[in-house]
Every structure is written in C-alpha cells, then in structure tokens.
Scaffold this active site. Sequence first.
Site, short mmCIF file in Angstrom:
data_model
loop_
_atom_site.label_atom_id
_atom_site.label_comp_id
_atom_site.label_asym_id
_atom_site.label_seq_id
_atom_site.Cartn_x
_atom_site.Cartn_y
_atom_site.Cartn_z
N LYS A 171 0.85 -1.19 0.00
CA LYS A 171 0.00 0.00 0.00
C LYS A 171 0.88 1.23 0.00
O LYS A 171 1.67 1.45 0.93
CB LYS A 171 -0.91 -0.02 1.23
N LYS A 224 -2.28 -1.44 -3.87
CA LYS A 224 -3.17 -0.29 -3.72
C LYS A 224 -2.35 0.99 -3.74
O LYS A 224 -1.37 1.04 -3.00
CB LYS A 224 -3.91 -0.43 -2.40
#
Length: 301
Positions: A171, A224
């Site tokens: 992330k 992400k």
Amino acid sequence: TPDDFIYPLFVREGKNIKTEVSSMPGVFQMSIDEILKECEYLVSINLKAIILFAIPDVKDSVGSECLCGESIIARTIKAIKAKFPQMFIVTDLCFCEYTDHGHCGILDPKTGSVDNDKTLEISAQQALVHARAGADMIAPSGMMDGIITTLRNALDENGFRNLPIMAYSTKFASGYYGPFRDVAESTPSFGDRRTYQMNPANRLEAIEESLEDEKEGADILMVKPALAFLDIVRDIRNASNLPLCVYNVSGEYAMLKYAGIAGLIDYERVMMETMIAFKRAGANIIISYHAKEVCELLRKQ
Ligand code: PBG
Ligand code: ZN
C-alpha cells in the site's frame, strides 16, 4: 464477471441516512437500514462481496469505539448476515476512522508518530470484534509491520482458524486516497502516512512487502492504488502464487466519474477498459467503487 469484484460500503450511525459524498458521485455514507436496502440490490445484480468501512460518531486517541463488541461495524455485520447470509463480508481493519488524530494506529506520546507494536495489540482486539460478529474475511489496511502474524495468531487462538486474512500488503503513500478521506472522515490532523505507507518510487521494496506478508500467513495479497501501479501488480503476480487483489481507489474513481460527467470520455467504455487492465496485469480480485455499475453493465450484455 460479478465474482471478480468487492464493493466498498460506508456505514454510519443513525436512520434513513444516505448522504452522497461530493468528491465521489454515486458513493454514499449510509445508516444500517440503508445499507440493508443496498445489500438487497447488490445481491439482485449478483454482486455478493462487500468491504465495510465505518464512520463512528465518537472518536478518541485510541479508537475505543471499534474495540467493543457492539461497535458500529459489528452491528452492521450482524444485521447484514441476518438478512443476507450469502453476502461475503470483508472488513477493513484500521484505526484512522476511529482516532481523533486520524492516524492509522496509536501514537507514541514522545515522538508523535504511530507506535507500531502498541497498534498491533489493539488490532488483534479489533479483528476479534469483526470475527465474532460474523465477518468472512479481515483486511488490515494500516500497514503496521507484523500485522499478519499478529492477526493470524489471535484468530487461531480464538477459534477462527479458517477465517482468511487479505493483506493490504503493498500500500503506497498516495495522493489518490484524497476523496476516501472525505467519505471516511479519516484525514490525519497533522503530518502524513509516509512513516507506515510505502514510497511509490521503490519497486523492489513494494514486492518485498507483499512477499513478507505471504510468509506471515496472508491468504490474499493486494496492491493499492491500482492504476498507477500495474507494473507492481504484474511483478507480484509473477513472484507469488497467492490470489492477488487490486484496490481501485477513490481518486481513481473520481477521475473517471468527473471526466464522464464533463462529457470528456465515454465513461462506461473507459471503466470497462480499466477493469480489463487490472485483470490483464494479473489481478484476481478487484475492489472498486465502479463494481456496482460494472455488474449492471454485465447484466445488459
Ligand atoms: C485507511 C484506508 C484508506 C483507504 C482504505 N483504507 C485510506 C488511507 O490510507 O488514507 C483508501 C481507499 C480509497 O482511497 O479508496 N487505512
Ligand atoms: Zn488507516
């Protein structure tokens, strides 16, 4: 197909509440009764997996709300499962929506930055609240080191050996989360998330982080944001045999939505092209605010 998707929902306290978020047209904060109506519709279009985020009324320094068995997330899971047992419920596990400072964990009073290990302890507690309420999968999004080991142990020791964990394993610290922080009311009140989220420039570290979570026992890995990081999706697809999820985040959604509203692009066409790009890059699962529209379109075809 609809089975490729997980659709994000945002729940808040109250009744008859369905508030559109101005930065994300088509995305709403909803009270539990409205969430149930939404689930009924989602099931009718074969969209049977959601990821739940909550916006609590009360925030404090440690996010106490999410640690009690009657937390808003727990009540929402129970309400959905009572009516729609077939709905697969993923819970986002983090603290930024619940803390008054908006960071993803407990702060160290001396340094003012997030205390990784203290955050692990209460993360285990939050995971058990989700599990006991009936969640089907837990997805920790706070990027704390050691989170997968911690949650796996806590779940195993408390009778949830078969409950899977989807790691937000890679992330990035990203500007693409801006609209989400409006809808989840989770903008940090000072500083940023760079001490725990990843540097977008560092490709090898991005791959390492996901492989680390695999070693710790993650069942599904994730990249992400999605669109600007499809090279990383392919790298991780090639480096691991676990299922891989992409999170097509709020800023990515807002860009297409507003370009469509402005008449600059053929929205549906660009949306589908984007979803195909995720699959082509190697994603097996797509979390997307477009998921509902994609499933509606798939039904017409
Ligand atoms: C919270 C969290 C974020 C998102 C999912 N969980 C935001 C953040 O890290 O600030 C982003 C989702 C999106 O932008 O759609 N840890
Ligand atoms: Zn967070």
